[in-house]
Design a protein around this motif. Structure first.
Motif, PDB file in Angstrom:
ATOM      1  N   HIS A 265     -50.058  -6.331 -37.226  1.00 42.83           N
ATOM      2  CA  HIS A 265     -49.132  -5.438 -37.917  1.00 42.83           C
ATOM      3  C   HIS A 265     -49.377  -3.973 -37.533  1.00 42.83           C
ATOM      4  O   HIS A 265     -48.441  -3.181 -37.431  1.00 42.83           O
ATOM      5  CB  HIS A 265     -49.270  -5.610 -39.433  1.00 42.83           C
ATOM      6  N   GLU A 266     -50.638  -3.621 -37.322  1.00 39.15           N
ATOM      7  CA  GLU A 266     -50.965  -2.220 -37.028  1.00 39.15           C
ATOM      8  C   GLU A 266     -50.363  -1.737 -35.707  1.00 39.15           C
ATOM      9  O   GLU A 266     -50.123  -0.536 -35.544  1.00 39.15           O
ATOM     10  CB  GLU A 266     -52.487  -2.029 -37.000  1.00 39.15           C
ATOM     11  N   VAL A 267     -50.146  -2.640 -34.774  1.00 41.79           N
ATOM     12  CA  VAL A 267     -49.549  -2.228 -33.489  1.00 41.79           C
ATOM     13  C   VAL A 267     -48.022  -2.371 -33.517  1.00 41.79           C
ATOM     14  O   VAL A 267     -47.356  -2.252 -32.484  1.00 41.79           O
ATOM     15  CB  VAL A 267     -50.134  -3.025 -32.306  1.00 41.79           C
ATOM     16  N   SER A 270     -44.405  -8.024 -35.233  1.00 49.08           N
ATOM     17  CA  SER A 270     -43.999  -8.796 -36.398  1.00 49.08           C
ATOM     18  C   SER A 270     -44.504 -10.236 -36.284  1.00 49.08           C
ATOM     19  O   SER A 270     -44.544 -10.810 -35.197  1.00 49.08           O
ATOM     20  CB  SER A 270     -42.469  -8.797 -36.509  1.00 49.08           C
ATOM     21  N   ILE A 271     -44.897 -10.803 -37.425  1.00 49.83           N
ATOM     22  CA  ILE A 271     -45.287 -12.216 -37.514  1.00 49.83           C
ATOM     23  C   ILE A 271     -44.186 -12.950 -38.288  1.00 49.83           C
ATOM     24  O   ILE A 271     -43.858 -12.563 -39.400  1.00 49.83           O
ATOM     25  CB  ILE A 271     -46.621 -12.376 -38.267  1.00 49.83           C
ATOM     26  N   PRO A 272     -43.567 -13.990 -37.726  1.00 48.66           N
ATOM     27  CA  PRO A 272     -43.869 -14.654 -36.455  1.00 48.66           C
ATOM     28  C   PRO A 272     -42.947 -14.244 -35.302  1.00 48.66           C
ATOM     29  O   PRO A 272     -43.026 -14.832 -34.232  1.00 48.66           O
ATOM     30  CB  PRO A 272     -43.617 -16.115 -36.802  1.00 48.66           C
ATOM     31  N   LEU A 277     -48.776 -17.110 -35.875  1.00 42.38           N
ATOM     32  CA  LEU A 277     -50.178 -17.096 -36.277  1.00 42.38           C
ATOM     33  C   LEU A 277     -50.499 -18.346 -37.088  1.00 42.38           C
ATOM     34  O   LEU A 277     -49.756 -18.713 -38.005  1.00 42.38           O
ATOM     35  CB  LEU A 277     -50.471 -15.843 -37.114  1.00 42.38           C
ATOM     36  N   ALA A 278     -51.617 -19.000 -36.760  1.00 40.85           N
ATOM     37  CA  ALA A 278     -52.046 -20.192 -37.496  1.00 40.85           C
ATOM     38  C   ALA A 278     -53.526 -20.086 -37.832  1.00 40.85           C
ATOM     39  O   ALA A 278     -54.311 -19.524 -37.055  1.00 40.85           O
ATOM     40  CB  ALA A 278     -51.785 -21.448 -36.671  1.00 40.85           C
ATOM     41  N   GLY A 279     -53.905 -20.619 -38.977  1.00 41.07           N
ATOM     42  CA  GLY A 279     -55.298 -20.608 -39.412  1.00 41.07           C
ATOM     43  C   GLY A 279     -55.824 -22.012 -39.625  1.00 41.07           C
ATOM     44  O   GLY A 279     -55.300 -22.986 -39.087  1.00 41.07           O
ATOM     45  N   PHE A 280     -56.873 -22.102 -40.463  1.00 39.08           N
ATOM     46  CA  PHE A 280     -57.506 -23.395 -40.722  1.00 39.08           C
ATOM     47  C   PHE A 280     -58.212 -23.311 -42.069  1.00 39.08           C
ATOM     48  O   PHE A 280     -58.935 -22.358 -42.324  1.00 39.08           O
ATOM     49  CB  PHE A 280     -58.532 -23.707 -39.630  1.00 39.08           C
ATOM     50  N   ILE A 332     -47.096 -26.157 -42.676  1.00 39.52           N
ATOM     51  CA  ILE A 332     -46.243 -25.281 -41.856  1.00 39.52           C
ATOM     52  C   ILE A 332     -45.572 -24.263 -42.770  1.00 39.52           C
ATOM     53  O   ILE A 332     -44.778 -24.615 -43.643  1.00 39.52           O
ATOM     54  CB  ILE A 332     -45.177 -26.087 -41.080  1.00 39.52           C
ATOM     55  N   ARG A 333     -45.907 -22.987 -42.558  1.00 39.28           N
ATOM     56  CA  ARG A 333     -45.337 -21.937 -43.404  1.00 39.28           C
ATOM     57  C   ARG A 333     -44.706 -20.861 -42.517  1.00 39.28           C
ATOM     58  O   ARG A 333     -44.349 -21.120 -41.379  1.00 39.28           O
ATOM     59  CB  ARG A 333     -46.434 -21.360 -44.309  1.00 39.28           C
ATOM     60  N   LYS A 334     -44.542 -19.674 -43.049  1.00 36.35           N
ATOM     61  CA  LYS A 334     -43.694 -18.646 -42.414  1.00 36.35           C
ATOM     62  C   LYS A 334     -44.340 -17.917 -41.229  1.00 36.35           C
ATOM     63  O   LYS A 334     -43.625 -17.236 -40.497  1.00 36.35           O
ATOM     64  CB  LYS A 334     -43.282 -17.616 -43.471  1.00 36.35           C
ATOM     65  N   THR A 335     -45.644 -18.051 -41.013  1.00 33.89           N
ATOM     66  CA  THR A 335     -46.253 -17.309 -39.900  1.00 33.89           C
ATOM     67  C   THR A 335     -45.977 -17.955 -38.545  1.00 33.89           C
ATOM     68  O   THR A 335     -46.348 -17.402 -37.514  1.00 33.89           O
ATOM     69  CB  THR A 335     -47.773 -17.168 -40.078  1.00 33.89           C
TER      70      THR A 335
END
Length: 336
Positions: A265-267, A270-272, A277-280, A332-335
């Motif tokens: 976001h700082e640069v 926009s996501i996605p 972006l995915a996590g765990f 599965i979500r919005k990122t």
């Protein structure tokens, strides 16, 4: 009259064991009508809480130890609370130890903890036990359960128990999903390609997914951090410089994914839209982050309950050692 236990009281009262435990321990979050009903049954059946009864029967330790590897994983903190609640309901006291010194073997910490506190059993949340030998476990002479921890495949499976997930498979599934949705330039924020811990397993899953889709490994798309917001934030900043064409990033924990999101976001990206972006883990923050985070959901409740119930069975000589592998779920979500 036959002696009753907490499960009998719960059944007779028509409530859960946890509710009976809260009444016994004077917790305020029980309806007064329910409290009085349970107290009446306790009086009628002359029930003595297990922890009191056990201590009257023997003077030796009635403590179960839990070692948590590191301090930054909210998943382990929540699991510890759930395990402690279940053990306390049947009369065991939990002693907690955070292991933060990476220079000391996890097994050495475990042995010292058991010896110093005279524990009846030991649960290890996380950690690396791949160098542990069978005789080391036998010498501890107490039931040991490794939950979400790495184990030596040559270790005699009859001397310890384990509960966990397949980290390599779960990481493969989420990176495979990114590939299936059209991404080929996928970065990773991990603990290192040669890490022998859970982070290494998740990195292997990432690599296998790329290989399955014919995507070559690109060194510039690898970055290393630890399980903190800050380290992942800094790692993502480095990724954005050396691999500006990235379209997606897999971080091996939700904490790391959220740290990475700030750098994105700082640069001004926009996501996605610009970078998926995915996590765990699917920690509580994941669903409430903006945008909500795509991740791998660990079966937290089942991991905790299985660990606690297995420990109780081992302590009461009702079970042999078991090894339980639980399934994960893609969220599965919005990122993405």
């Amino acid at each position: 009259m036959k002696a009753v236990n907490i499960k009998d009281i719960a059944r007779i009262a028509g409530v859960g064991v946890a509710t009976v435990s809260r009444v016994i321990n004077h917790h305020p979050d029980v309806k007064e009508e329910t409290r009085q009903h349970i107290l009446q049954i306790i009086e009628e059946y002359k029930y003595i809480p297990n922890n009191s009864a056990r201590y009257l029967k023997r003077s030796e330790s009635n403590d179960v130890g839990i070692i948590i590897k590191g301090i930054y994983n909210p998943l382990f903190a929540e699991m510890m609370q759930k395990i402690e609640r279940i053990l306390s309901q049947v009369g065991y006291t939990v002693m907690l130890h955070h292991h933060m010194d990476m220079a000391i073997r996890d097994m050495d910490v475990a042995q010292e903890f058991v010896k110093e506190k005279r524990l009846k059993g030991l649960i290890c949340l996380g950690g690396d036990f791949e160098d542990v030998q069978t005789e080391e476990v036998k010498r501890m002479n107490v039931p040991m359960i490794l939950t979400s921890a790495l184990q030596n495949e040559a270790l005699d499976r009859k001397v310890y128990s384990s509960v966990g997930i397949n980290n390599e498979v779960a990481a493969f599934e989420i990176v495979n999903y990114l590939c299936m949705t059209g991404h080929q330039k996928i970065g990773i924020i991990t603990t290192g390609e040669h890490d022998q811990s859970i982070g290494g397993r998740r990195t292997q899953g990432y690599m296998r997914a790329l290989s399955t889709h014919g995507i070559a490994k690109v060194d510039e798309r690898f970055e290393v951090g630890d399980y903190t917001f800050e380290s992942a934030y800094l790692a993502m900043k480095r990724l954005l410089v050396k691999a500006p064409d990235l379209t997606a990033v897999f971080a091996i924990s939700d904490i790391m994914a959220i740290g990475a999101a700030r750098a994105i976001h700082e640069v001004g990206k926009s996501i996605p839209k610009d970078i998926a972006l995915a996590g765990f883990d699917d920690i509580d923050y994941a669903a409430y982050y903006d945008p909500p985070l795509t991740t791998v959901k660990q079966p937290l409740e089942t991991l905790s309950e299985t660990t606690a119930e297995l420990m109780i069975a081992l302590l009461e000589d009702r079970s042999e050692h078991e090894h339980v592998m639980l399934p994960t779920t893609l969220k599965i979500r919005k990122t993405t």
